[in-house]
Design a protein around this motif. Structure first.
Motif, PDB file in Angstrom:
ATOM      1  N   GLU A  84       0.923  -1.216  -0.032  1.00 24.71           N
ATOM      2  CA  GLU A  84       0.057   0.106   0.163  1.00 24.71           C
ATOM      3  C   GLU A  84       1.007   1.308   0.000  1.00 24.71           C
ATOM      4  O   GLU A  84       1.788   1.321   0.690  1.00 24.71           O
ATOM      5  CB  GLU A  84      -0.976   0.179   1.090  1.00 24.71           C
ATOM      6  N   VAL A  85       0.420   2.302  -0.960  1.00 31.56           N
ATOM      7  CA  VAL A  85       1.376   3.549  -1.020  1.00 31.56           C
ATOM      8  C   VAL A  85       0.486   4.659  -0.160  1.00 31.56           C
ATOM      9  O   VAL A  85      -0.742   4.572  -0.401  1.00 31.56           O
ATOM     10  CB  VAL A  85       1.520   3.814  -2.447  1.00 31.56           C
ATOM     11  N   PHE A  86       1.137   5.224   0.645  1.00 35.75           N
ATOM     12  CA  PHE A  86       0.418   6.235   1.544  1.00 35.75           C
ATOM     13  C   PHE A  86       1.638   7.575   1.548  1.00 35.75           C
ATOM     14  O   PHE A  86       2.765   7.434   1.638  1.00 35.75           O
ATOM     15  CB  PHE A  86       0.267   5.875   2.937  1.00 35.75           C
ATOM     16  N   GLU A  87       0.818   8.863   1.266  1.00 37.65           N
ATOM     17  CA  GLU A  87       1.429   9.965   1.155  1.00 37.65           C
ATOM     18  C   GLU A  87       1.417  10.646   2.785  1.00 37.65           C
ATOM     19  O   GLU A  87       0.236  11.183   3.207  1.00 37.65           O
ATOM     20  CB  GLU A  87       0.907  11.026   0.352  1.00 37.65           C
ATOM     21  N   THR A  88       2.559  10.690   3.532  1.00 36.97           N
ATOM     22  CA  THR A  88       2.623  11.194   4.936  1.00 36.97           C
ATOM     23  C   THR A  88       2.412  12.663   4.812  1.00 36.97           C
ATOM     24  O   THR A  88       2.739  13.512   3.702  1.00 36.97           O
ATOM     25  CB  THR A  88       3.741  10.907   5.460  1.00 36.97           C
ATOM     26  N   LEU A  89       2.225  13.514   5.861  1.00 37.86           N
ATOM     27  CA  LEU A  89       2.190  14.940   5.993  1.00 37.86           C
ATOM     28  C   LEU A  89       3.722  15.770   5.495  1.00 37.86           C
ATOM     29  O   LEU A  89       3.231  16.867   5.062  1.00 37.86           O
ATOM     30  CB  LEU A  89       1.989  15.294   7.477  1.00 37.86           C
ATOM     31  N   ASP A  90       4.691  14.925   5.376  1.00 35.51           N
ATOM     32  CA  ASP A  90       5.871  15.442   4.818  1.00 35.51           C
ATOM     33  C   ASP A  90       5.796  15.356   3.377  1.00 35.51           C
ATOM     34  O   ASP A  90       7.235  15.807   2.743  1.00 35.51           O
ATOM     35  CB  ASP A  90       7.099  14.859   5.486  1.00 35.51           C
ATOM     36  N   HIS A  91       4.953  14.993   2.785  1.00 31.57           N
ATOM     37  CA  HIS A  91       4.765  14.972   1.075  1.00 31.57           C
ATOM     38  C   HIS A  91       5.501  13.798   0.720  1.00 31.57           C
ATOM     39  O   HIS A  91       5.926  14.091  -0.528  1.00 31.57           O
ATOM     40  CB  HIS A  91       4.808  16.248   0.438  1.00 31.57           C
ATOM     41  N   THR A  92       5.646  12.914   1.412  1.00 29.94           N
ATOM     42  CA  THR A  92       6.614  11.810   0.892  1.00 29.94           C
ATOM     43  C   THR A  92       5.677  10.459   0.659  1.00 29.94           C
ATOM     44  O   THR A  92       4.972  10.101   1.605  1.00 29.94           O
ATOM     45  CB  THR A  92       7.702  11.653   1.892  1.00 29.94           C
ATOM     46  N   GLN A  93       5.866   9.884  -0.511  1.00 31.07           N
ATOM     47  CA  GLN A  93       4.895   8.636  -0.859  1.00 31.07           C
ATOM     48  C   GLN A  93       5.603   7.379   0.217  1.00 31.07           C
ATOM     49  O   GLN A  93       7.099   7.055  -0.196  1.00 31.07           O
ATOM     50  CB  GLN A  93       4.963   8.169  -2.352  1.00 31.07           C
ATOM     51  N   ARG A  94       5.115   6.604   0.717  1.00 29.47           N
ATOM     52  CA  ARG A  94       5.804   5.418   1.255  1.00 29.47           C
ATOM     53  C   ARG A  94       5.061   4.404   1.110  1.00 29.47           C
ATOM     54  O   ARG A  94       3.620   4.401   1.114  1.00 29.47           O
ATOM     55  CB  ARG A  94       5.815   5.860   2.853  1.00 29.47           C
ATOM     56  N   THR A  95       5.763   3.305   0.859  1.00 25.86           N
ATOM     57  CA  THR A  95       5.101   2.077   0.881  1.00 25.86           C
ATOM     58  C   THR A  95       5.193   1.111   1.926  1.00 25.86           C
ATOM     59  O   THR A  95       5.942   0.849   2.726  1.00 25.86           O
ATOM     60  CB  THR A  95       6.027   1.089  -0.330  1.00 25.86           C
ATOM     61  N   LEU A  96       3.763   0.634   2.452  1.00 26.42           N
ATOM     62  CA  LEU A  96       3.630   0.160   3.824  1.00 26.42           C
ATOM     63  C   LEU A  96       3.757  -1.370   3.529  1.00 26.42           C
ATOM     64  O   LEU A  96       3.425  -2.044   2.252  1.00 26.42           O
ATOM     65  CB  LEU A  96       2.460   0.724   3.934  1.00 26.42           C
ATOM     66  N   SER A  97       3.767  -2.266   4.538  1.00 26.45           N
ATOM     67  CA  SER A  97       3.719  -3.641   4.766  1.00 26.45           C
ATOM     68  C   SER A  97       2.677  -3.859   5.588  1.00 26.45           C
ATOM     69  O   SER A  97       2.000  -3.156   6.423  1.00 26.45           O
ATOM     70  CB  SER A  97       5.073  -4.097   4.990  1.00 26.45           C
ATOM     71  N   ARG A  98       2.431  -5.262   5.469  1.00 21.14           N
ATOM     72  CA  ARG A  98       1.543  -5.565   6.615  1.00 21.14           C
ATOM     73  C   ARG A  98       1.484  -5.723   7.907  1.00 21.14           C
ATOM     74  O   ARG A  98       0.954  -5.755   9.001  1.00 21.14           O
ATOM     75  CB  ARG A  98       0.937  -7.316   6.270  1.00 21.14           C
TER      76      ARG A  98
END
Length: 193
Positions: A84-98
């Motif tokens: 899952e890809v999620f954009e945090t408040l620092d405007h960075t796209q982060r790839t998440l895991s289970r």
């Protein structure tokens, strides 16, 4: 469904959500802004500043979501989908895991639990209703997520050391009192613990 659903109680012992209507986003009163500056925290706006102020005062991280950006006006504490890809408040796209615990609404993730919120639900200049979060997360889970994402925040640093679940209630009550004091006309619509 209620306001809050915890799908993974092993990773989230307590989650308090309070919906506050009629808030006005403004610069903070001087007494809040000055204390934040003295602590090395940049004032942002009254609502975000209250969450930071109470965290510095009591040690419990809090987060404010713009309610209109929460699908179903509810919170689900769950594990992320793998990749899952999620954009945090620092405007960075982060790839998440289970292994990552997220705060989600009825449709998508809106925050990485205990670490950082997302741009998709952040308080904006025209926010008029918020959902205030005060929660207790598993310290090992937060440490793992913070390291995996190479993202250490004031919140994650506190959760990693472990917090008393009772502190969540003390902090949310303090924050709600300040918000109601500095936003005349604001009212509590709903709360769930």
């Amino acid at each position: 469904p209620g306001l809050v659903t915890i799908e993974d109680p092993d990773l989230c012992a307590r989650y308090i959500g309070v919906v506050i209507d009629g808030v006005a986003v403004e610069p903070s009163p001087a007494w809040i802004a000055d204390r934040l500056k003295l602590a090395g925290v940049r004032p942002i706006n009254n609502l975000v500043d209250v969450t930071n102020f109470v965290m510095l005062e009591l040690g419990q991280p809090l987060h404010a979501f713009d309610l209109r950006n929460l699908a179903g006006e509810r919170i689900i504490v769950r594990r992320a989908a793998d990749g899952e890809v999620f954009e945090t408040l620092d405007h960075t796209q982060r790839t998440l895991s289970r292994d990552t615990l997220v705060i989600a609404d009825a449709e998508r993730s809106v925050g990485i639990a205990g670490v950082m919120g997302g741009v998709n639900s952040e308080v904006a200049d025209d926010t008029s209703s918020i959902l205030l979060e005060s929660a207790n997360f598993n310290m090992t889970s937060i440490r793992h997520t913070s390291r995996a994402l190479k993202l250490r925040t004031d919140a994650s640093a506190r959760f990693e050391r472990g917090l008393d679940p009772n502190l969540a209630q003390d902090a949310v009550l303090r924050a709600v009192k300040i918000i109601l004091d500095i936003c005349p006309g604001a009212t509590i619509r709903a709360a769930e613990d």
